[in-house]
Scaffold this motif. Sequence first.
Motif, PDB file in Angstrom:
ATOM      1  N   ALA A  51      67.383  15.246  92.255  1.00  0.00           N
ATOM      2  CA  ALA A  51      66.758  16.239  91.380  1.00  0.00           C
ATOM      3  C   ALA A  51      67.576  17.513  91.251  1.00  0.00           C
ATOM      4  O   ALA A  51      67.504  18.206  90.227  1.00  0.00           O
ATOM      5  N   GLN A  52      68.360  17.841  92.266  1.00  0.00           N
ATOM      6  CA  GLN A  52      69.148  19.069  92.241  1.00  0.00           C
ATOM      7  C   GLN A  52      70.119  19.128  91.066  1.00  0.00           C
ATOM      8  O   GLN A  52      70.506  20.208  90.635  1.00  0.00           O
ATOM      9  N   SER A  53      70.507  17.960  90.548  1.00  0.00           N
ATOM     10  CA  SER A  53      71.436  17.946  89.412  1.00  0.00           C
ATOM     11  C   SER A  53      70.826  17.276  88.180  1.00  0.00           C
ATOM     12  O   SER A  53      71.551  16.840  87.287  1.00  0.00           O
ATOM     13  N   GLY A  54      69.491  17.186  88.152  1.00  0.00           N
ATOM     14  CA  GLY A  54      68.837  16.599  86.992  1.00  0.00           C
ATOM     15  C   GLY A  54      68.959  15.091  86.926  1.00  0.00           C
ATOM     16  O   GLY A  54      68.812  14.499  85.852  1.00  0.00           O
ATOM     17  N   ARG A  55      69.241  14.467  88.047  1.00  0.00           N
ATOM     18  CA  ARG A  55      69.379  13.008  88.075  1.00  0.00           C
ATOM     19  C   ARG A  55      68.119  12.344  88.621  1.00  0.00           C
ATOM     20  O   ARG A  55      67.254  12.991  89.205  1.00  0.00           O
ATOM     21  N   LEU A  56      68.054  11.038  88.448  1.00  0.00           N
ATOM     22  CA  LEU A  56      67.049  10.202  89.077  1.00  0.00           C
ATOM     23  C   LEU A  56      67.722   9.398  90.179  1.00  0.00           C
ATOM     24  O   LEU A  56      68.950   9.276  90.212  1.00  0.00           O
ATOM     25  N   VAL A  57      66.918   8.820  91.075  1.00  0.00           N
ATOM     26  CA  VAL A  57      67.516   8.217  92.268  1.00  0.00           C
ATOM     27  C   VAL A  57      68.439   7.043  91.940  1.00  0.00           C
ATOM     28  O   VAL A  57      69.426   6.830  92.641  1.00  0.00           O
ATOM     29  N   LEU A 116      67.676  21.058  82.939  1.00  0.00           N
ATOM     30  CA  LEU A 116      68.771  20.997  83.921  1.00  0.00           C
ATOM     31  C   LEU A 116      69.676  19.812  83.619  1.00  0.00           C
ATOM     32  O   LEU A 116      70.907  19.930  83.662  1.00  0.00           O
ATOM     33  N   ARG A 117      69.083  18.694  83.307  1.00  0.00           N
ATOM     34  CA  ARG A 117      69.859  17.498  82.984  1.00  0.00           C
ATOM     35  C   ARG A 117      70.771  17.750  81.780  1.00  0.00           C
ATOM     36  O   ARG A 117      71.937  17.361  81.768  1.00  0.00           O
ATOM     37  N   SER A 118      70.240  18.430  80.783  1.00  0.00           N
ATOM     38  CA  SER A 118      71.028  18.742  79.590  1.00  0.00           C
ATOM     39  C   SER A 118      72.192  19.669  79.934  1.00  0.00           C
ATOM     40  O   SER A 118      73.327  19.464  79.470  1.00  0.00           O
ATOM     41  N   ARG A 119      71.934  20.676  80.771  1.00  0.00           N
ATOM     42  CA  ARG A 119      72.993  21.613  81.167  1.00  0.00           C
ATOM     43  C   ARG A 119      74.089  20.908  81.959  1.00  0.00           C
ATOM     44  O   ARG A 119      75.259  21.297  81.904  1.00  0.00           O
ATOM     45  N   ARG A 121      70.627  11.626  77.731  1.00  0.00           N
ATOM     46  CA  ARG A 121      69.165  11.661  77.669  1.00  0.00           C
ATOM     47  C   ARG A 121      68.615  10.251  77.900  1.00  0.00           C
ATOM     48  O   ARG A 121      68.989   9.307  77.215  1.00  0.00           O
ATOM     49  N   LEU A 122      67.717  10.117  78.871  1.00  0.00           N
ATOM     50  CA  LEU A 122      67.104   8.830  79.173  1.00  0.00           C
ATOM     51  C   LEU A 122      65.810   8.624  78.399  1.00  0.00           C
ATOM     52  O   LEU A 122      65.484   7.517  77.976  1.00  0.00           O
TER      53      LEU A 122
END
Length: 217
Positions: free
Chosen positions: A181-187, A49-52, A57-58
């Motif tokens: 998380a809904q957009s592939g992020r971290l807090v 999801l993060r890639s999309r 990349r972390l």
Amino acid sequence: MIVALLNQKGGVGKTTLALHLAGQWARQGQRITLIDADPQGSSLDWSQLRSREGLPRLFGVVGLARDTLHRETPELARDADHIVIDGPPRVAGLMRSALLAADLVLIPVQPSPFDGWASAEILALIREARIYRPEMLVRFVLNRCGTRTVLARETARTLADHDPPVLTRTIGQRIAFAAAAQSGRLVFEHDDAGPATREIAEVTAEIDGLEVGRSSR
């Protein structure tokens, strides 16, 4: 250091905590590989999801849901400062392999007596694994925790005298985790100054202060 997050009870926030520990260490400039050892592949789904979403990349996420995990992890560890294992649910062979790979085992639990009972099976597997890995360190971590509730205080007090012990720092029940998380992020990408970001940083710092590999407790 190889850190495995394990609990055979679902819904304790294991994947969320694994991703955020990996992200916090990566944010500090460390090389991190997260191993998704859960056949459901939630960490891999998050990474895709993060890639999309076109986000940078972390850290690397590798799917390795098989009981040869402990033999394959050392190769991955050569190119990383930390390995984080998002552990499997009730799959005994996979669980044993993750335990044999780990320097530190974190058992996420919610402030509930049911979570305590559910931990009995993983604690039995830990006792078995310590025959081969006596130096392995184990800690409970209170997750999804309303710190001001009576139940949370009672759970923390109960685990304070427990072996394995509980980390001092806790993670609250925060909407920010789901929102990110809904957009592939971290807090920390969603709200860098928020309480969820601060709690993850505090838990990570406490883990950094443990004498991993130099204690058999």
